[in-house]
Scaffold this motif. Structure first.
Motif, PDB file in Angstrom:
ATOM      1  N   ALA A 168      60.079 -49.391  -6.732  1.00 23.43           N
ATOM      2  CA  ALA A 168      61.321 -48.818  -6.202  1.00 23.43           C
ATOM      3  C   ALA A 168      61.162 -48.340  -4.769  1.00 23.43           C
ATOM      4  O   ALA A 168      62.127 -48.335  -4.007  1.00 23.43           O
ATOM      5  CB  ALA A 168      61.769 -47.658  -7.095  1.00 23.43           C
ATOM      6  N   GLN A 169      59.939 -47.926  -4.403  1.00 27.12           N
ATOM      7  CA  GLN A 169      59.753 -47.356  -3.075  1.00 27.12           C
ATOM      8  C   GLN A 169      59.496 -48.398  -1.986  1.00 27.12           C
ATOM      9  O   GLN A 169      59.322 -48.050  -0.826  1.00 27.12           O
ATOM     10  CB  GLN A 169      58.591 -46.348  -3.092  1.00 27.12           C
ATOM     11  CG  GLN A 169      58.914 -45.059  -3.837  1.00 27.12           C
ATOM     12  CD  GLN A 169      58.831 -45.214  -5.342  1.00 27.12           C
ATOM     13  OE1 GLN A 169      57.931 -45.859  -5.856  1.00 27.12           O
ATOM     14  NE2 GLN A 169      59.765 -44.634  -6.059  1.00 27.12           N
ATOM     15  N   LYS A 170      59.436 -49.675  -2.344  1.00 23.21           N
ATOM     16  CA  LYS A 170      59.255 -50.704  -1.333  1.00 23.21           C
ATOM     17  C   LYS A 170      60.541 -50.858  -0.523  1.00 23.21           C
ATOM     18  O   LYS A 170      61.640 -50.748  -1.061  1.00 23.21           O
ATOM     19  CB  LYS A 170      58.867 -52.037  -1.984  1.00 23.21           C
ATOM     20  CG  LYS A 170      57.440 -52.027  -2.529  1.00 23.21           C
ATOM     21  CD  LYS A 170      56.994 -53.413  -2.933  1.00 23.21           C
ATOM     22  CE  LYS A 170      55.531 -53.417  -3.350  1.00 23.21           C
ATOM     23  NZ  LYS A 170      55.057 -54.777  -3.719  1.00 23.21           N
ATOM     24  N   THR A 171      60.388 -51.114   0.768  1.00 25.21           N
ATOM     25  CA  THR A 171      61.564 -51.116   1.653  1.00 25.21           C
ATOM     26  C   THR A 171      61.763 -52.435   2.392  1.00 25.21           C
ATOM     27  O   THR A 171      62.594 -52.506   3.286  1.00 25.21           O
ATOM     28  CB  THR A 171      61.434 -49.980   2.684  1.00 25.21           C
ATOM     29  OG1 THR A 171      60.198 -50.145   3.407  1.00 25.21           O
ATOM     30  CG2 THR A 171      61.453 -48.629   2.020  1.00 25.21           C
ATOM     31  N   GLU A 172      61.010 -53.483   1.997  1.00 29.64           N
ATOM     32  CA  GLU A 172      61.148 -54.748   2.721  1.00 29.64           C
ATOM     33  C   GLU A 172      62.564 -55.307   2.621  1.00 29.64           C
ATOM     34  O   GLU A 172      63.018 -56.047   3.486  1.00 29.64           O
ATOM     35  CB  GLU A 172      60.156 -55.794   2.178  1.00 29.64           C
ATOM     36  CG  GLU A 172      58.710 -55.508   2.507  1.00 29.64           C
ATOM     37  CD  GLU A 172      58.057 -54.565   1.501  1.00 29.64           C
ATOM     38  OE1 GLU A 172      58.774 -54.037   0.631  1.00 29.64           O
ATOM     39  OE2 GLU A 172      56.836 -54.357   1.594  1.00 29.64           O
ATOM     40  N   HIS A 173      63.275 -54.937   1.541  1.00 30.37           N
ATOM     41  CA  HIS A 173      64.618 -55.471   1.334  1.00 30.37           C
ATOM     42  C   HIS A 173      65.659 -54.773   2.203  1.00 30.37           C
ATOM     43  O   HIS A 173      66.787 -55.261   2.323  1.00 30.37           O
ATOM     44  CB  HIS A 173      65.023 -55.305  -0.135  1.00 30.37           C
ATOM     45  CG  HIS A 173      65.206 -53.874  -0.531  1.00 30.37           C
ATOM     46  ND1 HIS A 173      64.134 -53.047  -0.771  1.00 30.37           N
ATOM     47  CD2 HIS A 173      66.324 -53.107  -0.689  1.00 30.37           C
ATOM     48  CE1 HIS A 173      64.586 -51.839  -1.079  1.00 30.37           C
ATOM     49  NE2 HIS A 173      65.907 -51.851  -1.038  1.00 30.37           N
ATOM     50  N   ILE A 174      65.297 -53.640   2.816  1.00 29.11           N
ATOM     51  CA  ILE A 174      66.290 -52.874   3.566  1.00 29.11           C
ATOM     52  C   ILE A 174      66.588 -53.571   4.890  1.00 29.11           C
ATOM     53  O   ILE A 174      65.763 -53.605   5.796  1.00 29.11           O
ATOM     54  CB  ILE A 174      65.808 -51.428   3.818  1.00 29.11           C
ATOM     55  CG1 ILE A 174      65.629 -50.697   2.493  1.00 29.11           C
ATOM     56  CG2 ILE A 174      66.804 -50.671   4.689  1.00 29.11           C
ATOM     57  CD1 ILE A 174      65.203 -49.257   2.641  1.00 29.11           C
ATOM     58  N   ARG A 175      67.746 -54.145   4.972  1.00 29.91           N
ATOM     59  CA  ARG A 175      68.231 -54.782   6.177  1.00 29.91           C
ATOM     60  C   ARG A 175      69.749 -54.738   6.123  1.00 29.91           C
ATOM     61  O   ARG A 175      70.345 -54.617   5.051  1.00 29.91           O
ATOM     62  CB  ARG A 175      67.730 -56.224   6.288  1.00 29.91           C
ATOM     63  CG  ARG A 175      68.036 -57.073   5.070  1.00 29.91           C
ATOM     64  CD  ARG A 175      67.321 -58.408   5.082  1.00 29.91           C
ATOM     65  NE  ARG A 175      67.758 -59.243   6.182  1.00 29.91           N
ATOM     66  CZ  ARG A 175      67.399 -60.514   6.325  1.00 29.91           C
ATOM     67  NH1 ARG A 175      66.582 -61.075   5.440  1.00 29.91           N
ATOM     68  NH2 ARG A 175      67.826 -61.219   7.352  1.00 29.91           N
ATOM     69  N   CYS A 176      70.390 -54.811   7.261  1.00 31.08           N
ATOM     70  CA  CYS A 176      71.841 -54.616   7.320  1.00 31.08           C
ATOM     71  C   CYS A 176      72.569 -55.916   7.011  1.00 31.08           C
ATOM     72  O   CYS A 176      73.247 -56.491   7.866  1.00 31.08           O
ATOM     73  CB  CYS A 176      72.231 -54.070   8.686  1.00 31.08           C
ATOM     74  SG  CYS A 176      71.450 -52.493   9.048  1.00 31.08           S
ATOM     75  N   ASN A 177      72.413 -56.365   5.775  1.00 28.65           N
ATOM     76  CA  ASN A 177      73.056 -57.603   5.340  1.00 28.65           C
ATOM     77  C   ASN A 177      74.111 -57.343   4.274  1.00 28.65           C
ATOM     78  O   ASN A 177      74.568 -58.274   3.613  1.00 28.65           O
ATOM     79  CB  ASN A 177      72.005 -58.582   4.807  1.00 28.65           C
ATOM     80  CG  ASN A 177      71.235 -58.023   3.624  1.00 28.65           C
ATOM     81  OD1 ASN A 177      71.413 -56.867   3.238  1.00 28.65           O
ATOM     82  ND2 ASN A 177      70.349 -58.830   3.047  1.00 28.65           N
ATOM     83  N   GLY A 178      74.498 -56.076   4.087  1.00 31.64           N
ATOM     84  CA  GLY A 178      75.500 -55.736   3.087  1.00 31.64           C
ATOM     85  C   GLY A 178      74.928 -55.496   1.711  1.00 31.64           C
ATOM     86  O   GLY A 178      75.622 -54.983   0.835  1.00 31.64           O
TER      87      GLY A 178
END
Length: 478
Positions: A128-138
Motif C-alpha cells: 500500500a505504501q508504494k508510490t510508483e503509481h502516483i501520477r496525474c493521470n486521473g
C-alpha cells in the motif's frame, strides 16, 4: 468529504449528542441524546457545527503551518530569505493562514489539500505504501488532488534547461496544465486588497508553501475514514476526531523549535538525500513516507486483535499517554522535516529563477552542484559558491572545535558513506551526460558539417549555377 445527505443527518445527530453529554457533565438537566427530537432547528444547528468542524480541519492547523514555515524561514539565510520574501510578498511564517483565507474565499479549492486516487488505497492492501503509481493521470492521482497541485505550482517556477540536468523520473509525473478548482479563482489576487507586482508568482508560491506543509500531515494521504474525521478518540476526558486531534491539538503540544545550529545540521544531513532529484519526484517519495507513517504509526497502534481473528478500532478509542507521547514525537518530526524540505524547495526555486534570468540575458549558467561538493574552505565561509545550491551552514562555524556535535534526529540518514554514494551517483550521471554531449558534438563536427559543406559545394557546381557564374563573370569583364 462530508459524504451523502444521510451521513449529514447521522453526524449532526452525533454532534448534538456530544454537546448534550458535556452539558450533563456540568450537572445541567437536559434530555439524553435518544430523547432529542431532530427538529429543523436542531438539525440546522448540528449541520452548522459539523460544517464549521470540517472547515477548521484543514491541513495542519494554523499553529502547525506556522511552526513548519518558521523552520523553513530559519533555514533561509541572507539574500535567500530576502528573495523568497520578495517573491511571496510576505515572510514565510506569515503565510501560515493562507489555507484558511483561500478556503474561506474559494471553498472549491479545499479539495487540493488532500490526496485522491481511483480507486482509493487502504492500509490493508499489499504494498500500500508504494508510490510508483502516483501520477496525474486521473487514476494514480486526480488532477484536483494534492500531488498534482504540488507539481502544477512548482512547474511555474521551473527552468526547462535546468530540468534536463536532473535524472529523468522512472515514472512520469504527468504534470497537469491547469487545475479545475482554479477555474473561477483570481490567481492575481493575494486577498489583501492591494494591487501588487508579480502577484501571480506570489499566489502560486504561497499555495506551494501551504501544500508542502499539507504533504507532511500523514492523514491527508489516506481517504479511509474520511481522512480520520470519522474516528473518535478520547484523551484526558475530551473527545476529538482523529483528524482534528492531529491538526489542532498536537501542534500545540510540541517542544520548542531546535536551535539554529541543530536545524542547520539536520538540514545538511537530510539534504544529500534530496538535492539530486527534482521536487515533483521528491513529492512522490515523501508521499510514500507519509503513507507508511499513517498506516504503521497512527492507525497501526489503534487496532485491537480479537479472538475471532478480526481487527478493528474501538469507538471511541481511548488514547493512552504512551501513544500520545509517540504521536507528539511523530508530529514534531513531520513538521520539522516538512520545514527542512520546504527550505530545499525554496532554494531550488531560487536556482531555477537564476537560470531563467540568465537565459533571458543570453547567458549560460553551470548546473548546480550539491553543497557537499563545495571545498571545505568554502563551507567554512558560509557555503557560498557560484556553482551550488547552498545548504545552510551559517552557525556551524560559531561552534568551538572541541564542542560535541549535536545528535542527529532519529530517522535521519546523513551518514558519510550514504552521502558519498549519492554524490558519486550524481557526478557519475553528470559525467555520462557530458560524454554524451561531447559525442553528439563530435558527430556533428565529423559528419553533419562536412556533409552540409559537400552538399553546398555540389549545389554550387550544378550546371545552372555554373552558367550563371559564367554570365556574371562575362558581364563584369564588359
Amino acid at each position: 468529504m462530508l459524504g451523502e445527505s444521510i451521513e449529514y443527518l447521522a453526524q449532526a445527530r452525533e454532534t448534538l449528542g456530544t454537546v448534550t453529554n458535556r452539558l450533563q457533565a456540568n450537572h445541567t438537566r437536559r434530555p439524553t441524546p435518544a430523547m432529542i427530537p431532530v427538529t429543523g432547528m436542531s438539525l440546522a444547528l448540528g449541520l452548522a457545527t459539523l460544517l464549521q468542524q470540517c472547515q477548521d480541519a484543514g491541513a495542519w492547523g494554523e499553529a502547525g503551518h506556522e511552526r513548519l514555515n518558521e523552520v523553513a524561514q530559519r533555514l533561509l539565510h541572507g539574500k535567500h530569505r530576502d528573495q523568497i520574501r520578495t517573491m511571496m510578498h510576505s515572510d514565510v511564517a506569515a503565510a501560515a493562514s493562507w489555507e484558511k483565507v483561500m478556503t474561506s474565499k474559494y471553498p472549491e479549492t479545499e479539495k487540493l489539500h488532500w490526496h485522491h486516487q481511483k480507486p482509493e488505497w487502504t492500509c490493508g492492501q499489499r504494498d500500500a505504501q508504494k508510490t510508483e503509481h502516483i501520477r496525474c493521470n486521473g487514476k494514480g492521482a486526480e488532477d484536483g488532488s494534492m500531488f498534482c497541485a504540488l507539481a502544477f505550482f512548482f512547474s511555474h517556477f521551473a527552468d526547462e534547461m535546468l530540468l534536463k540536468e536532473y535524472p529523468e523520473p522512472k515514472v512520469s509525473i504527468d504534470t497537469p496544465k491547469k487545475i479545475p478548482a482554479f477555474e473561477k479563482v483570481n490567481v492575481d489576487d493575494l486577498a489583501d486588497g492591494q494591487p501588487r507586482k508579480n502577484a501571480r508568482a506570489a499566489f502560486y508560491l504561497r499555495w506551494l508553501t501551504t501544500l508542502v506543509g499539507d504533504l507532511h500531515q500523514p492523514l491527508h494521504w489516506l481517504a479511509e475514514n474520511s481522512f480520520g474525521a470519522d474516528v473518535k478518540i478520547v484523551y484526558q476526558g475530551q473527545e476529538h476526531s482523529l483528524l482534528s486531534f492531529w491538526e489542532e491539538h498536537l501542534p500545540k503540544k510540541l517542544p520548542e523549535i531546535p536551535s539554529m545550529t541543530m536545524l542547520d545540521l539536520e538540514y545538511k544531513a537530510q539534504y544529500h538525500q534530496w538535492g539530486h532529484r527534482l521536487p515533483p519526484e521528491l513529492f512522490r517519495q515523501w508521499a510514500g513516507e507519509m503513507a507508511d507513517k499513517v498506516c504503521n504509526e497512527i492507525y497501526g497502534p489503534m487496532y485491537v486483535n480479537h479472538a475471532d481473528g478480526s481487527r478493528k478500532i474501538e469507538t471511541p478509542f481511548q488514547l493512552s499517554e504512551e501513544l500520545f507521547s509517540n504521536w507528539v514525537k511523530l508530529a514534531d518530526q513531520m513538521i520539522q522535516e516538512g520545514g527542512e524540505r520546504l527550505a530545499l524547495v525554496f532554494l531550488d526555486i531560487i536556482e531555477h529563477r537564476r537560470h531563467k534570468a540568465a537565459q533571458k540575458e543570453g547567458r549560460g549558467l553551470p548546473p548546480p552542484l550539491l553543497a557537499a561538493s563545495v571545498p571545505a574552505a568554502s563551507v567554512a565561509e558560509g557555503g557560498k559558491s557560484a556553482n551550488s545550491i547552498p545548504a545552510p551552514v551559517k552557525d556551524v562555524k560559531l561552534q568551538s572545535p572541541d564542542a560535541p556535535t549535536p545528535p542527529i534526529r532519529e530517522g535521519s540518514t546523513g551518514s558519510a558513506s550514504g552521502q558519498a554514494k549519492l554524490l558519486y551517483g550524481l557526478h557519475r550521471a553528470r559525467r555520462k551526460r557530458a560524454w554524451r554531449n561531447l559525442t553528439i558534438n563530435l558527430i556533428i563536427a565529423a559528419v553533419v558539417v562536412p556533409a552540409l559543406l559537400f552538399g553546398l559545394h555540389l549545389h554550387s557546381r550544378s550546371p545552372g549555377n555554373l552558367a550563371r557564374m559564367f554570365a556574371l563573370g562575362k558581364h563584369e569583364h564588359m
